[in-house]
Design a protein around this motif. Structure first.
Motif, PDB file in Angstrom:
ATOM      1  N   UNK A 243     -48.720 -87.113 -11.311  1.00 24.93           N
ATOM      2  CA  UNK A 243     -48.658 -85.698 -10.978  1.00 24.93           C
ATOM      3  C   UNK A 243     -47.588 -85.396  -9.945  1.00 24.93           C
ATOM      4  N   UNK A 244     -47.049 -86.410  -9.268  1.00 19.28           N
ATOM      5  CA  UNK A 244     -46.037 -86.145  -8.257  1.00 19.28           C
ATOM      6  C   UNK A 244     -44.761 -85.604  -8.857  1.00 19.28           C
ATOM      7  N   UNK A 245     -44.476 -85.955 -10.088  1.00 25.42           N
ATOM      8  CA  UNK A 245     -43.225 -85.548 -10.697  1.00 25.42           C
ATOM      9  C   UNK A 245     -43.192 -84.062 -11.023  1.00 25.42           C
ATOM     10  N   UNK A 246     -44.324 -83.391 -10.925  1.00 27.43           N
ATOM     11  CA  UNK A 246     -44.355 -81.958 -11.209  1.00 27.43           C
ATOM     12  C   UNK A 246     -44.042 -81.133  -9.962  1.00 27.43           C
ATOM     13  N   UNK A 247     -43.724 -81.795  -8.843  1.00 32.68           N
ATOM     14  CA  UNK A 247     -43.469 -81.091  -7.601  1.00 32.68           C
ATOM     15  C   UNK A 247     -42.053 -81.358  -7.108  1.00 32.68           C
ATOM     16  N   UNK A 248     -41.029 -80.877  -7.804  1.00 31.64           N
ATOM     17  CA  UNK A 248     -39.648 -81.176  -7.421  1.00 31.64           C
ATOM     18  C   UNK A 248     -39.211 -80.540  -6.122  1.00 31.64           C
ATOM     19  N   UNK A 249     -39.910 -79.508  -5.654  1.00 35.08           N
ATOM     20  CA  UNK A 249     -39.484 -78.808  -4.454  1.00 35.08           C
ATOM     21  C   UNK A 249     -39.935 -79.493  -3.179  1.00 35.08           C
ATOM     22  N   UNK A 250     -40.699 -80.582  -3.284  1.00 39.21           N
ATOM     23  CA  UNK A 250     -41.244 -81.198  -2.090  1.00 39.21           C
ATOM     24  C   UNK A 250     -40.220 -82.008  -1.329  1.00 39.21           C
ATOM     25  N   UNK A 251     -39.135 -82.411  -1.959  1.00 40.21           N
ATOM     26  CA  UNK A 251     -38.103 -83.196  -1.279  1.00 40.21           C
ATOM     27  C   UNK A 251     -37.015 -82.270  -0.788  1.00 40.21           C
ATOM     28  N   UNK A 252     -37.065 -81.970   0.495  1.00 42.05           N
ATOM     29  CA  UNK A 252     -36.153 -80.977   1.057  1.00 42.05           C
ATOM     30  C   UNK A 252     -34.755 -81.519   1.278  1.00 42.05           C
ATOM     31  N   UNK A 253     -34.580 -82.833   1.111  1.00 41.35           N
ATOM     32  CA  UNK A 253     -33.260 -83.419   1.317  1.00 41.35           C
ATOM     33  C   UNK A 253     -32.395 -83.345   0.081  1.00 41.35           C
ATOM     34  N   UNK A 254     -32.940 -82.839  -1.028  1.00 41.58           N
ATOM     35  CA  UNK A 254     -32.220 -82.848  -2.294  1.00 41.58           C
ATOM     36  C   UNK A 254     -31.616 -81.486  -2.580  1.00 41.58           C
ATOM     37  N   UNK A 255     -30.377 -81.491  -3.095  1.00 44.53           N
ATOM     38  CA  UNK A 255     -29.697 -80.253  -3.474  1.00 44.53           C
ATOM     39  C   UNK A 255     -29.994 -79.970  -4.934  1.00 44.53           C
ATOM     40  N   UNK A 256     -30.923 -79.054  -5.178  1.00 41.26           N
ATOM     41  CA  UNK A 256     -31.361 -78.812  -6.540  1.00 41.26           C
ATOM     42  C   UNK A 256     -30.631 -77.657  -7.193  1.00 41.26           C
ATOM     43  N   UNK A 257     -29.897 -76.886  -6.423  1.00 39.36           N
ATOM     44  CA  UNK A 257     -29.262 -75.701  -6.975  1.00 39.36           C
ATOM     45  C   UNK A 257     -27.751 -75.874  -6.992  1.00 39.36           C
ATOM     46  N   UNK A 258     -27.143 -75.502  -8.090  1.00 35.03           N
ATOM     47  CA  UNK A 258     -25.704 -75.662  -8.243  1.00 35.03           C
ATOM     48  C   UNK A 258     -24.928 -74.850  -7.228  1.00 35.03           C
ATOM     49  N   UNK A 259     -25.486 -73.707  -6.822  1.00 35.68           N
ATOM     50  CA  UNK A 259     -24.775 -72.843  -5.895  1.00 35.68           C
ATOM     51  C   UNK A 259     -24.624 -73.485  -4.522  1.00 35.68           C
ATOM     52  N   UNK A 260     -25.422 -74.505  -4.218  1.00 36.35           N
ATOM     53  CA  UNK A 260     -25.340 -75.168  -2.935  1.00 36.35           C
ATOM     54  C   UNK A 260     -24.249 -76.224  -2.902  1.00 36.35           C
ATOM     55  N   UNK A 261     -23.661 -76.526  -4.047  1.00 39.33           N
ATOM     56  CA  UNK A 261     -22.617 -77.538  -4.113  1.00 39.33           C
ATOM     57  C   UNK A 261     -21.243 -76.933  -3.829  1.00 39.33           C
ATOM     58  N   UNK A 262     -20.361 -77.772  -3.320  1.00 40.63           N
ATOM     59  CA  UNK A 262     -18.965 -77.376  -3.202  1.00 40.63           C
ATOM     60  C   UNK A 262     -18.328 -77.500  -4.585  1.00 40.63           C
ATOM     61  N   UNK A 263     -17.806 -76.407  -5.114  1.00 42.61           N
ATOM     62  CA  UNK A 263     -17.258 -76.410  -6.460  1.00 42.61           C
ATOM     63  C   UNK A 263     -15.741 -76.590  -6.433  1.00 42.61           C
ATOM     64  N   UNK A 264     -15.219 -77.226  -7.486  1.00 44.51           N
ATOM     65  CA  UNK A 264     -13.785 -77.408  -7.646  1.00 44.51           C
ATOM     66  C   UNK A 264     -13.292 -76.398  -8.675  1.00 44.51           C
ATOM     67  N   UNK A 265     -12.252 -75.663  -8.310  1.00 43.18           N
ATOM     68  CA  UNK A 265     -11.680 -74.688  -9.220  1.00 43.18           C
ATOM     69  C   UNK A 265     -10.543 -75.360  -9.993  1.00 43.18           C
ATOM     70  N   UNK A 266     -10.771 -75.659 -11.268  1.00 46.83           N
ATOM     71  CA  UNK A 266      -9.780 -76.312 -12.099  1.00 46.83           C
ATOM     72  C   UNK A 266      -8.872 -75.324 -12.829  1.00 46.83           C
ATOM     73  N   UNK A 267      -9.107 -74.045 -12.671  1.00 49.45           N
ATOM     74  CA  UNK A 267      -8.369 -73.054 -13.439  1.00 49.45           C
ATOM     75  C   UNK A 267      -6.862 -73.155 -13.189  1.00 49.45           C
ATOM     76  N   UNK A 268      -6.129 -73.329 -14.297  1.00 48.35           N
ATOM     77  CA  UNK A 268      -4.666 -73.365 -14.305  1.00 48.35           C
ATOM     78  C   UNK A 268      -4.066 -74.524 -13.506  1.00 48.35           C
ATOM     79  N   UNK A 269      -4.873 -75.494 -13.151  1.00 41.63           N
ATOM     80  CA  UNK A 269      -4.355 -76.664 -12.443  1.00 41.63           C
ATOM     81  C   UNK A 269      -3.954 -77.746 -13.451  1.00 41.63           C
ATOM     82  N   UNK A 270      -2.869 -78.444 -13.161  1.00 40.96           N
ATOM     83  CA  UNK A 270      -2.386 -79.511 -14.033  1.00 40.96           C
ATOM     84  C   UNK A 270      -3.146 -80.793 -13.709  1.00 40.96           C
ATOM     85  N   UNK A 271      -3.912 -81.246 -14.665  1.00 41.98           N
ATOM     86  CA  UNK A 271      -4.890 -82.320 -14.462  1.00 41.98           C
ATOM     87  C   UNK A 271      -4.402 -83.572 -15.187  1.00 41.98           C
TER      88      UNK A 271
END
Length: 621
Positions: A243-271
């Protein structure tokens, strides 16, 4: 051993403004002066002062001894029900039909118990297995009395444990202090609603490695290592961890939301694509000088990184000039990839981590990694989720359109990639079965880009060989963030200059030679200016020349631009050097290397790793 004669030119370290770390062994020692040589103690630090991501010896020792801790990755794996490489890669806490016995034992057939114990070093090796067997029901694969190599009910297994009878218990022995007795008490406590939860959280089936894919599990008596800042309402008893696996919000050290990440803007960049063998640090430096915006290291195998292999860690090296740099890793299972990503974030300086899910090489696919993941979408999900949620570093993925020719499948998964945690996906417009035998399917890449959610950047890859190719792809599909350039950069690295300046560069043989000189200088700084470093630089230069010979000068073309799949006939260039550079003979490539690095050693031969005479083959994903 007598030192070879000095080479022409000056020491690359002196040209770079620093003392030479190789002293008398340097092949340019004749140009040294007093104060130009550093003591042996500081050699490594001085030589690599412009390079990052070296493997720390203390970290390497921990990896060798399998004592490295991965708290973030293990927390996420536990929350996702993927913690532990139990039988067939299943979680130690979740087993089919909810048949979980006390003390971690697994009820195989309803009559008995099998305890999967760890060895003293806490490692479990994954035995070879055919990928196609992965989808077989557990009832077929775990026949009574035949589990773990037992052919008879009373047969004794290699490590000292045995099956008592058809209704008994098979215990794989561990050390005396870790012995576990099988119990049936948990079956009585397992309520129907808990059984349904176990079914829903059943982990993905796992293909076992066919090479040396070692899956390790960290075991620590301190539960705080794996369960960090959990809510007190969560029961930490092993018998109720379902039953522990049904409680993902209990670990406060984990970044569960994409908006909390630093994003890389690849638009028009030569990769610049990650390229096996030739996409080394000196080559990436050349491409940076010629206009590349984003660079990515060569593909590194997760299992080798986790084992502390220095040669694999060398693929993660970064030069200070690479201002937007990522590393590419390849693994088959979520635990291996998640721990590797956490390890990289902690001990390396990178802007993003790319997971290769498109490599077509047989040795990679046979291990269940690379393109093999395209046949296992649920495992793709677990790999992406586990790795992206374990770190703050952006995680991107690279895929092909599908595994089998004519059976594209990325369009059905593109909406999910962002939800699983990927910030960008690069789509190579071929299937695994096609390798490089046909032109990339850019219409399908456009379809996927238009179907992608707004939070997922889509990059296309395949056959970009001129600024017109780049411009056409961008104009045909505005939803496309950028285009990754692979073999086009190997054949003519000045493609980045052409795209930025929007022109076809009729580059002369002299200008091309200057680019090769830059590569040699960068190579000597990276691999060393002693005899060993010179020959290593020569080897990788020859690998690169086996690609550059495919270039046809713009001034000799009747139709502009050149296409990447053209096989040019033998021709005479506008001067002898241009003719020499167009040769597809290894002997002529060696002649060019001797112009830059002196005579080759006696008995020297060279055969390109990627078999350059086959234009449709290249070992990169």
């Amino acid at each position: 051993m007598q030192k070879l004669a000095d080479l022409e030119g000056s020491c690359p370290f002196l040209d770079n403004g620093g003392p030479c770390p190789y002293g008398l062994s340097c092949r340019f020692s004749g140009t040294h002066h007093d104060g130009d040589v550093v003591p042996a103690v500081t050699t490594t630090a001085k030589k690599n002062n412009s390079e990052l991501n070296g493997l720390n010896k203390d970290v390497q020792k921990l990896l060798w001894k399998n004592k490295m801790k991965f708290p973030k990755a293990d927390n996420i794996l536990k929350l996702l029900g993927l913690h532990g490489p139990g039988k067939k890669g299943k979680s130690m806490d979740n087993v089919k039909d909810g048949q979980i016995l006390a003390n971690g034992c697994v009820d195989v057939d309803g009559n008995g118990c099998r305890n999967v114990a760890l060895e003293a070093n806490n490692e479990v090796e994954c035995s070879p297995k055919v990928l196609e067997e992965e989808d077989k029901p557990d009832e077929v694969q775990l026949e009574k009395g035949k589990d773990m190599g037992n052919e008879k009910d009373d047969q004794i297994v290699a490590n000292g444990a045995g099956i008592v009878d058809g209704n008994g218990c098979c215990n794989l022995a561990s050390e005396a202090k870790n012995e576990v007795e099988c119990s049936y008490e948990a079956l009585e406590d397992l309520k129907p609603d808990e059984e349904s939860v176990a079914d829903e959280l059943r982990p993905l089936k796992r293909a076992k490695s066919s090479v040396s894919d070692v899956c390790s599990v960290e075991v620590d008596s301190d539960p705080s290592v794996h369960i960090k800042d959990e809510d007190k309402s969560c029961v930490q008893n092993e018998q109720t961890t379902v039953t522990e696996h049904t409680l993902p919000d209990t670990d406060k050290s984990l970044k569960l939301h994409l908006c909390e990440k630093k994003l890389i803007d690849f638009r028009d960049k030569l990769y610049l694509a990650p390229l096996t063998t030739v996409g080394n640090l000196p080559f990436r430096r050349v491409c940076k000088v010629l206009g590349a915006d984003v660079t990515c290291g060569e593909m590194a195998m997760c299992t080798n990184l986790l084992q502390g292999q220095a040669s694999e860690w060398a693929l993660l090296r970064r030069h200070s000039s690479e201002d937007l740099f990522g590393v590419q890793i390849c693994g088959a299972y979520p635990d291996t990839v998640a721990r590797t990503v956490e390890l990289i974030e902690k001990h390396c300086t990178v802007d993003f981590v790319d997971i290769n899910m498109g490599c077509p090489i047989d040795i990679v696919v046979n291990k269940g990694a690379g393109s093999a993941l395209l046949t296992k979408p649920m495992r793709m999900k677990s790999v992406i989720e586990a790795s992206s949620r374990a770190v703050d570093t952006p995680v991107t993925i690279k895929v092909r359109t599908g595994y089998f020719e004519g059976k594209n499948r990325i369009d059905s998964l593109i909406e999910d990639f962002g939800n699983w945690g990927a910030t960008a996906v690069t789509i190579h417009g071929r299937t695994r079965q096609q390798r490089y035998s046909k032109l990339a399917d850019w219409e399908y890449i456009y379809t996927c880009a238009r179907a992608a959610p707004h939070n997922l950047q889509v990059l296309g890859n395949g056959d970009v060989f001129s600024y017109l190719d780049w411009s056409n792809h961008k104009s045909n599909c505005p939803e496309l963030s950028s285009c990754m350039i692979g073999r086009g950069a190997l054949i003519k690295p000045w493609i980045f200059t052409e795209i930025k300046e929007k022109r076809h560069w009729d580059i002369s043989s002299g200008e091309r030679l200057e680019i090769l000189k830059d590569y040699v200088r960068f190579g000597l700084e990276h691999w060393g200016s002693d005899t060993r470093g010179v020959e290593t630089t020569r080897h990788f230069l020859l690998e690169w020349l086996s690609y550059t010979c495919r270039y046809i000068p713009v001034g000799l073309l009747d139709v502009i631009p050149q296409r990447i799949n053209w096989r040019p006939p033998s021709y005479f260039g506008r001067d002898d050097l241009e003719t020499l550079m167009a040769s597809d003979s290894a002997a002529d490539w060696i002649r060019i290397s001797e112009m830059l690095l002196g005579k080759v050693p006696a008995g020297f031969t060279f055969s390109p790793k990627h078999k350059s005479n086959a234009y449709d083959r290249a070992e990169n994903g």
